[in-house]
Design an enzyme around this catalytic site. Sequence first.
Site, PDB file in Angstrom:
ATOM      1  N   ARG A 237       0.877  -1.139   0.114  1.00 45.07           N
ATOM      2  CA  ARG A 237      -0.011   0.044   0.089  1.00 45.07           C
ATOM      3  C   ARG A 237       0.905   1.078   0.036  1.00 45.07           C
ATOM      4  NH1 ARG A 237      -3.592  -3.049  -1.312  1.00 45.07           N
ATOM      5  NH2 ARG A 237      -5.428  -3.612  -0.172  1.00 45.07           N
ATOM      6  N   GLU A 266      -4.828   7.422  -4.086  1.00 49.87           N
ATOM      7  CA  GLU A 266      -5.152   6.706  -5.290  1.00 49.87           C
ATOM      8  C   GLU A 266      -6.617   7.010  -5.904  1.00 49.87           C
ATOM      9  OE1 GLU A 266      -4.566   2.479  -4.837  1.00 49.87           O
ATOM     10  OE2 GLU A 266      -2.487   2.727  -4.343  1.00 49.87           O
ATOM     11  N   HIS A 285      -2.236   0.468  -9.615  1.00 51.77           N
ATOM     12  CA  HIS A 285      -2.750  -0.637  -8.451  1.00 51.77           C
ATOM     13  C   HIS A 285      -3.321  -1.943  -9.221  1.00 51.77           C
ATOM     14  CE1 HIS A 285      -4.022  -1.127  -3.949  1.00 51.77           C
ATOM     15  NE2 HIS A 285      -3.969  -2.455  -4.513  1.00 51.77           N
TER      16      HIS A 285
HETATM   17  C1  DGY Z   1      -5.467  -6.326  -2.508  1.00 52.14           C
HETATM   18  O1  DGY Z   1      -6.049  -7.667  -2.569  1.00 52.14           O
HETATM   19  O2  DGY Z   1      -5.274  -5.906  -1.313  1.00 52.14           O
HETATM   20  C2  DGY Z   1      -5.200  -5.672  -3.725  1.00 52.14           C
HETATM   21  O3  DGY Z   1      -4.562  -4.537  -3.297  1.00 52.14           O
HETATM   22  C3  DGY Z   1      -6.238  -5.150  -4.480  1.00 52.14           C
HETATM   23  O4  DGY Z   1      -6.644  -6.363  -5.216  1.00 52.14           O
END
Ligand code: DGY
Length: 319
Positions: A237, A266, A285
């Site tokens: 993240r 984002e 992402h």
């Molecule tokens: C997750 O699964 O955490 C991804 O970042 C989004 O698919």
Amino acid sequence: MKKVLITRKFPEQFVAPLQEVAEVVQWHEEHSAMPREQLLQQVADVDAIWGTLEDQIDEELLAHAPKLKMVANLAVGYNNLHIEALRDRGIMATNTPNVLTNATADLAFGLLIATARRLVEGADYLRAGQWQGWSPMQLTGMEVSGATLGIIGMGRIGSAVARRARGFDMQVLYHNRNRKYEDEEMYGFRYRDLDALLQESDFVMVLTPYTAETHHLISARELALMKETAIFINVSRGGTVDEAALYDALKNGDIWAAGLDVFEQEPVPVEHPLLTLPNVVALPHIASASVKARHEMFKTNVEALLTFLDDDKPKNRLT
Ligand code: DGY
């Protein structure tokens, strides 16, 4: 009949089984989530929410949702869920582990290679008509094979990336809350404390969950410990990294390049300083965005919701 709120337009074949056993209210636009104001109104009488990482399931929302008993999150990461508040209210939450491990590891490794070998820059260079001829040191990058990869966060995805790295004869170092003795023995991965990992690695990849403890885990101090030739990859993240410090390190040549699939904000604004740097490969992402993984993620959530609607306890519970 219980009521389920779906905050996105999900493919019909995955929504249909829910419609057979519940009243379903679904957001209708393809490329946006249900706006927050509307979400706060809609949750007033729902038993379950099926949402994504863009939906903040926080105290404010829970105060608007007196009947809520279940949240299915279309992601393995769940920093958008206020776990304690959900637990306090006896609301179940589920996520989508396992089914996206391979897709995410593939993308992470692909981003590593793309950043090291300047694939995006090279493709742009060609299309811009700048390719006037072959020259010996043109667009040279960093060699992946045989290099040292340091993985911060050795969960399912970290371990899958590390196994891919073996095919490239890389040495794998890792840092994690718990030692992975089995992986160490079976594959030769080596544990390091964070500072040693940063100092020894040619590639540093962050794959930790985003929590209060991992907020800005990589800041100026950590970047200063990395090699000047190091490449930093983030597929966790955006909040795990101090972006201002990362910008400075990349701009000043304290590290060599970065590959980023995630950002603090984002969608990342296109005028973001990091996007002005040629040594940044930026993606929107998409780590788990293979058709197969996304379909499996839908299925995992639907199974959990159907189990809940059947008054049973679903798998993959976070609370
Ligand atoms: C997750 O699964 O955490 C991804 O970042 C989004 O698919």
